[in-house]
Structure formats: structure tokens, C-alpha cells
Design a protein around this motif. Structure first.
Motif, PDB file in Angstrom:
ATOM      1  N   GLU A   1       0.831  -1.207   0.000  1.00  0.00           N
ATOM      2  CA  GLU A   1       0.000   0.000   0.000  1.00  0.00           C
ATOM      3  C   GLU A   1       0.868   1.260   0.000  1.00  0.00           C
ATOM      4  O   GLU A   1       0.582   2.231  -0.715  1.00  0.00           O
TER       5      GLU A   1
ATOM      6  N   ARG B   1       1.115   4.033  -3.077  1.00  0.00           N
ATOM      7  CA  ARG B   1       0.855   5.459  -2.881  1.00  0.00           C
ATOM      8  C   ARG B   1       2.065   6.300  -3.278  1.00  0.00           C
ATOM      9  O   ARG B   1       1.931   7.362  -3.874  1.00  0.00           O
TER      10      ARG B   1
ATOM     11  N   LEU C   1      -8.152   2.235   3.203  1.00  0.00           N
ATOM     12  CA  LEU C   1      -9.457   2.540   2.610  1.00  0.00           C
ATOM     13  C   LEU C   1      -9.302   3.558   1.475  1.00  0.00           C
ATOM     14  O   LEU C   1      -9.882   3.410   0.408  1.00  0.00           O
ATOM     15  N   PHE C   2      -8.503   4.585   1.695  1.00  0.00           N
ATOM     16  CA  PHE C   2      -8.284   5.605   0.688  1.00  0.00           C
ATOM     17  C   PHE C   2      -7.698   4.979  -0.584  1.00  0.00           C
ATOM     18  O   PHE C   2      -8.143   5.264  -1.689  1.00  0.00           O
TER      19      PHE C   2
ATOM     20  N   LYS D   1      -7.803   1.875  -1.530  1.00  0.00           N
ATOM     21  CA  LYS D   1      -8.756   0.944  -2.126  1.00  0.00           C
ATOM     22  C   LYS D   1      -9.766   1.687  -3.012  1.00  0.00           C
ATOM     23  O   LYS D   1     -10.160   1.207  -4.071  1.00  0.00           O
ATOM     24  N   ASN D   2     -10.140   2.881  -2.590  1.00  0.00           N
ATOM     25  CA  ASN D   2     -11.159   3.656  -3.314  1.00  0.00           C
ATOM     26  C   ASN D   2     -10.568   4.548  -4.412  1.00  0.00           C
ATOM     27  O   ASN D   2     -11.317   5.199  -5.122  1.00  0.00           O
ATOM     28  N   ASN D   3      -9.262   4.621  -4.505  1.00  0.00           N
ATOM     29  CA  ASN D   3      -8.645   5.497  -5.521  1.00  0.00           C
ATOM     30  C   ASN D   3      -7.815   4.725  -6.494  1.00  0.00           C
ATOM     31  O   ASN D   3      -7.119   3.969  -6.530  1.00  0.00           O
TER      32      ASN D   3
END
Length: 159
Positions: free
Chosen positions: A30, A34, A154-155, A157-159
Motif C-alpha cells: 500500500e 501510494r 481505505l483511501f 482501495k477507493n482510488n
């Protein structure tokens, strides 16, 4: 002594981990996603931070990395020591050229040593500034002055 990409990337890792909700972890995949860096490379940096006791690793399905101490207790110097080659400014510098700058051994001793002392003082000042500043200074804060909390998994996963 110079800063590498590893140093800046280490600082970025620490800011991301500081923003996690309490008792949360961020996986290396992750973080590398990023940051846009190789997963293998990121793991090498994280290993150095882990070995220095700055972050901790939780090996489980829900695990990953988290801070091992408060960001107010992690200085830029701590990060520097963990990931950079801590050789002196003058390491591998041939100082014998100083002998060619002056006409006598007396002048070499006086001004050559003064030159080296100035460079050592500059190095010590550099390291001193790194010791005076904590990572907390660069972690974003909310309107109440508290560290900004981001659920990175979460961020991502959604982006």
C-alpha cells in the motif's frame, strides 16, 4: 554525506504511518503504491527503519507497518542515521592537496587544519539541525491541532 531518495522516502513513510488511526497498520504494498516506488525498494527502506526501532512490523493478514514511537520523538537525525551512510563529509576526500595550497609546512599546519576544522564544524551543524527537528513538525494537523488521521488502506482501495 548527502541525502538520498531513501531519506526523503523514509520521511514520507513516517508521515503516512503517523496519519493512521490508532492500532492500524499499513502494508508495504500500500505504501509503495501510494508513493509510486518499487515494492522491493520500499521493503529495504522499511527494514532499515524497523531495525532502527522507528517503525514496527506486524506479520499477519491484517498487519503491516506502524510507528514504534511517537512522531514527536522521531527526529530527522534518527531517520538519517537509519537510512543514510553516516560517513563524514571528509570520508574518502584526499586532503593531501592542502599541502599544495601553501608554501610551507607551518602554513599547511595552520591553514590546512583550519580548513578541515571549518568543514567538520559545518558537518556538526548540519547534524545538529537534523537533531533539533522532529517528524511531527511536518505531519498535517486538523483544525484542533491534532495529527490528521487518514485511513490509508481505505483511501487507496477507493482510488
Amino acid at each position: 554525506m548527502k541525502l538520498s531518495n531513501s531519506f526523503i522516502q523514509s520521511v514520507a513513510i513516517l508521515v503516512m504511518l503517523a496519519e493512521l488511526p490508532e492500532k492500524s497498520y499499513l502494508k508495504s504494498s500500500e505504501i509503495s503504491q501510494r508513493m509510486g516506488v518499487s515494492h522491493t525498494y520500499l521493503q529495504k527502506i522499511a527494514k532499515k527503519l524497523n531495525n532502527a526501532g522507528i517503525i514496527q512490523s506486524e506479520a499477519s493478514k491484517t498487519g503491516g507497518y506502524s510507528l514504534n514511537k511517537s512522531v514527536r520523538d522521531i527526529t530527522f537525525y534518527d531517520v538519517f542515521k537509519a537510512v543514510e551512510n553516516s560517513d563524514s563529509f571528509l570520508n574518502n576526500v584526499k586532503t593531501d592537496v592542502i599541502h599544495t595550497m601553501f608554501l610551507s609546512d607551518k602554513l599547511v599546519d595552520k591553514y590546512g587544519n583550519l580548513t578541515l576544522d571549518i568543514l567538520k564544524e559545518a558537518e556538526n551543524s548540519y547534524l545538529s539541525v537534523l537533531k533539533e527537528h522532529s517528524i511531527e513538525e511536518i505531519v498535517p494537523k486538523n483544525s484542533k491541532g491534532e495529527l490528521l488521521i487518514i485511513d490509508w488502506p481505505l483511501f487507496l482501495k477507493n482510488n
